[in-house]
Design an enzyme around this catalytic site. Sequence first.
Site, mmCIF file in Angstrom:
data_model
loop_
_atom_site.group_PDB
_atom_site.id
_atom_site.type_symbol
_atom_site.label_atom_id
_atom_site.label_comp_id
_atom_site.label_asym_id
_atom_site.label_seq_id
_atom_site.Cartn_x
_atom_site.Cartn_y
_atom_site.Cartn_z
ATOM 1 N N SER A 146 12.466 90.249 48.660
ATOM 2 C CA SER A 146 12.195 91.687 48.694
ATOM 3 C C SER A 146 10.709 91.908 48.478
ATOM 4 C CB SER A 146 12.983 92.401 47.594
ATOM 5 O OG SER A 146 12.545 93.739 47.438
ATOM 6 N N TYR A 160 15.646 92.719 38.877
ATOM 7 C CA TYR A 160 15.644 92.555 40.335
ATOM 8 C C TYR A 160 14.317 91.969 40.808
ATOM 9 C CZ TYR A 160 16.378 93.740 45.254
ATOM 10 O OH TYR A 160 16.523 93.675 46.621
#
Length: 254
Positions: A146, A160
């Site tokens: 990401s 995350y």
Amino acid sequence: MTTVLDRFRLDDKVAIVTGASSGLGVAFAKALAEAGADLVLAARRAERLEATREMVEQTGRRAVTVAADMALPESATAVVEAGLKEFGHVDILVNNAGKGTAVPATRETPAQFREVIDINLNGSYWMAQACGRVMQPGSVIINVASVVALASGGLPQAAYSASKAGLVGLTRDLAVQWTGRKGIRVVAVAPGYFPSEMTDQFPEGFIETQLPRLPAGRPGDPAELAATVVFLASPAAGYITATTLVVDGGLTAL
């Protein structure tokens, strides 16, 4: 004679896609099948995998489904064994299964943090391990990271972000270990804002507030990211390894 477009084909290849029951995983499975690959579809929600399997079979390719919790090493072994039993070989792994949270760091519990790491980072490692033991030269592992591994998304996402940054490091190290010795390329993609179950959990209007930061001026289309995955999985990307390809509409340039 082999043409340049032939290099993007995945005929006779077998691809594993984790997190294939929804969102980007479905888009990846569809694109890989359209490029000629047969699929091993893995996710915790086994009942939702059936729709993905039917979609793959509509392209003329074959698919097998496996209920799997990617946080468990034994699940990775079961997924790979299912692929070998059904197809005899595994050539492509797309480590897509993931979990996103947005919890302020002072309130995030150890259990919440560990769950994200276990699925996003540890689970990807277990899958890569299981595949690395059986893949033949010419195979490829694609880790879905990401842009938050590289830059803040503006939300409280410590777990995350840490998991995705770890995935970038894991990609680099596995590539160094395996590309020369085993002939297995290992790469990552770092998506920006693409519609998914995770973005559905963002605060209402959050993505709209981020659009002025994007040179592209819009969120990504899952089909665009899926095409990138097909490219990285194909012989067209045969000299690409140990790197992370950012697909973010220019977000990290600012």
